[in-house]
Design a protein around this motif. Structure first.
Motif, mmCIF file in Angstrom:
data_model
loop_
_atom_site.group_PDB
_atom_site.id
_atom_site.type_symbol
_atom_site.label_atom_id
_atom_site.label_comp_id
_atom_site.label_asym_id
_atom_site.label_seq_id
_atom_site.Cartn_x
_atom_site.Cartn_y
_atom_site.Cartn_z
ATOM 1 N N VAL A 167 -3.947 5.307 74.671
ATOM 2 C CA VAL A 167 -4.747 4.129 74.313
ATOM 3 C C VAL A 167 -6.187 4.528 74.040
ATOM 4 C CG1 VAL A 167 -5.675 1.934 75.164
ATOM 5 C CG2 VAL A 167 -3.275 2.515 75.560
ATOM 6 N N ALA A 168 -6.746 5.421 74.855
ATOM 7 C CA ALA A 168 -8.128 5.874 74.664
ATOM 8 C C ALA A 168 -8.286 6.606 73.334
ATOM 9 C CB ALA A 168 -8.548 6.776 75.818
ATOM 10 N N LEU A 169 -7.296 7.414 72.966
ATOM 11 C CA LEU A 169 -7.352 8.138 71.690
ATOM 12 C C LEU A 169 -7.277 7.172 70.512
ATOM 13 C CD1 LEU A 169 -5.034 11.194 72.470
ATOM 14 C CD2 LEU A 169 -7.497 11.262 72.082
ATOM 15 N N MET A 170 -6.431 6.166 70.607
ATOM 16 C CA MET A 170 -6.331 5.184 69.534
ATOM 17 C C MET A 170 -7.610 4.364 69.410
ATOM 18 S SD MET A 170 -2.369 3.910 69.953
ATOM 19 C CE MET A 170 -2.358 2.909 68.478
ATOM 20 N N GLU A 171 -8.221 4.054 70.548
ATOM 21 C CA GLU A 171 -9.495 3.325 70.506
ATOM 22 C C GLU A 171 -10.566 4.174 69.836
ATOM 23 O OE1 GLU A 171 -13.443 2.014 71.686
ATOM 24 O OE2 GLU A 171 -12.488 3.881 72.326
ATOM 25 N N LYS A 172 -10.574 5.466 70.120
ATOM 26 C CA LYS A 172 -11.553 6.376 69.526
ATOM 27 C C LYS A 172 -11.313 6.527 68.020
ATOM 28 C CE LYS A 172 -14.366 8.441 71.106
ATOM 29 N NZ LYS A 172 -15.852 8.294 71.150
ATOM 30 N N ALA A 173 -10.052 6.529 67.610
ATOM 31 C CA ALA A 173 -9.730 6.684 66.185
ATOM 32 C C ALA A 173 -10.205 5.492 65.359
ATOM 33 C CB ALA A 173 -8.224 6.871 66.011
ATOM 34 N N ASP A 174 -10.276 4.300 65.976
ATOM 35 C CA ASP A 174 -10.787 3.095 65.320
ATOM 36 C C ASP A 174 -10.012 2.749 64.051
ATOM 37 O OD1 ASP A 174 -12.454 0.887 65.161
ATOM 38 O OD2 ASP A 174 -13.912 1.913 63.890
ATOM 39 N N LEU A 175 -8.684 2.910 64.130
ATOM 40 C CA LEU A 175 -7.830 2.503 63.017
ATOM 41 C C LEU A 175 -6.974 1.295 63.410
ATOM 42 C CD1 LEU A 175 -6.633 5.988 61.694
ATOM 43 C CD2 LEU A 175 -8.238 4.425 60.587
ATOM 44 N N GLY A 176 -7.228 0.778 64.572
ATOM 45 C CA GLY A 176 -6.435 -0.332 65.087
ATOM 46 C C GLY A 176 -5.824 0.061 66.416
ATOM 47 N N ILE A 177 -6.165 -0.676 67.460
ATOM 48 C CA ILE A 177 -5.683 -0.373 68.795
ATOM 49 C C ILE A 177 -4.232 -0.804 68.923
ATOM 50 C CG2 ILE A 177 -6.229 -2.570 69.905
ATOM 51 C CD1 ILE A 177 -7.175 0.874 71.299
ATOM 52 N N SER A 178 -3.526 -0.271 69.902
ATOM 53 C CA SER A 178 -2.153 -0.691 70.165
ATOM 54 C C SER A 178 -2.093 -2.203 70.341
ATOM 55 C CB SER A 178 -1.628 -0.014 71.436
ATOM 56 O OG SER A 178 -0.447 -0.630 71.891
ATOM 57 N N MET A 179 -1.073 -2.820 69.720
ATOM 58 C CA MET A 179 -0.979 -4.278 69.724
ATOM 59 C C MET A 179 -0.827 -4.851 71.124
ATOM 60 S SD MET A 179 1.759 -2.572 68.511
ATOM 61 C CE MET A 179 2.743 -1.851 69.812
ATOM 62 N N VAL A 180 -0.203 -4.106 72.032
ATOM 63 C CA VAL A 180 0.009 -4.621 73.387
ATOM 64 C C VAL A 180 -1.315 -4.768 74.121
ATOM 65 C CG1 VAL A 180 1.073 -4.138 75.625
ATOM 66 C CG2 VAL A 180 2.337 -3.684 73.515
ATOM 67 N N VAL A 181 -2.217 -3.806 73.938
ATOM 68 C CA VAL A 181 -3.492 -3.839 74.655
ATOM 69 C C VAL A 181 -4.613 -4.459 73.825
ATOM 70 C CG1 VAL A 181 -2.840 -1.827 76.005
ATOM 71 C CG2 VAL A 181 -4.182 -1.509 73.924
ATOM 72 N N ALA A 182 -4.327 -4.796 72.564
ATOM 73 C CA ALA A 182 -5.366 -5.347 71.688
ATOM 74 C C ALA A 182 -6.004 -6.614 72.250
ATOM 75 C CB ALA A 182 -4.801 -5.593 70.290
ATOM 76 N N PRO A 183 -5.227 -7.567 72.810
ATOM 77 C CA PRO A 183 -5.881 -8.759 73.371
ATOM 78 C C PRO A 183 -6.892 -8.416 74.459
ATOM 79 C CG PRO A 183 -3.552 -9.191 73.049
ATOM 80 C CD PRO A 183 -3.757 -7.720 72.798
ATOM 81 N N ALA A 184 -6.541 -7.496 75.362
ATOM 82 C CA ALA A 184 -7.478 -7.087 76.418
ATOM 83 C C ALA A 184 -8.694 -6.392 75.825
ATOM 84 C CB ALA A 184 -6.784 -6.166 77.417
#
Length: 220
Positions: free
Chosen positions: A22-39
């Protein structure tokens, strides 16, 4: 030869790998995982909440919904919230450690995103194979699919797509634009369940998920 008695280690590694993904996806800034996106969107909107804090706050609300939907409450469900808190702390730790990583170009962002998505799938798969309480997200998928006899991988795909739609709605509600949700979120929603299924097949081939501490298992 299979790795023996891996249930407890699967829990620890699952949380660590999932949080890193999740941290790597947040850093990539291409769209966070849909499950954690609301949080994630809540953490952007509410300044005093970190991403990890928003995660376990939202999961507390989801846990109440799970109990209402299943029409029952188990003590083990409380441990899912404990897992959510541990995960939130680990997530904030990974984000802090990756703070100085520069992801200014697509040649860096795309690999970060792909590795992050793979790690998320691996972490979730490991958590599906341990008797220890998973996060509330995984608890929801696991318990509801079991109660209503739905294939867990198909139900996971449906849950992911629903989370993606909710995140898009929240993004426009909070910011009047897409924030934290992008092409990566859509891709993840479509293929994450399939990747988890493949990870599960691989793990089950090489790992024995029986408990090392069977006396502890009865409490979960």
């Amino acid at each position: 030869m299979k790795i023996k008695n891996f249930a407890e280690m699967a829990y620890l590694l699952g949380l660590i790998i999932l949080a890193l993904g999740v941290a790597l996806m947040e850093k990539a800034d291409l769209g966070i995982s849909m499950v954690v996106a609301p949080a994630y969107l809540i953490s952007l909107k509410v300044n005093f909440l970190t991403f990890g804090m928003a995660e376990y706050t939202l999961q507390a609300v989801l846990l109440i919904f799970v109990c209402l939907l299943l029409g029952q409450f188990k003590l083990s469900y409380c441990f899912s919230f404990v897992t959510a808190v541990i995960y939130g702390l680990v997530l904030d730790g990974w984000i802090w450690m990756l703070n100085d990583v520069t992801a200014a170009t697509l040649s860096i962002r795309i690999p970060l995103y792909l590795v992050g998505m793979l790690f998320c799938a691996m972490g979730i798969s490991l958590l599906f194979h341990t008797y220890l309480a998973p996060e509330v997200y995984e608890l929801f998928v696991k318990e509801v699919s079991k109660k209503y006899r739905i294939d867990i991988n198909k139900f996971k795909i449906g849950y992911d797509c629903t989370s993606c739609a909710v995140a898009v709605a929240m993004s426009y509600l909070f910011f009047n634009s897409l924030r934290g949700v992008g092409i990566g979120t859509v891709i993840c929603a479509l293929v994450n369940g399939l990747i988890i299924a493949q990870c599960s097949k691989f793990f089950e081939k090489h790992i024995d998920f029986s408990p090392k501490l069977p006396s502890v298992q009865k409490y979960f």
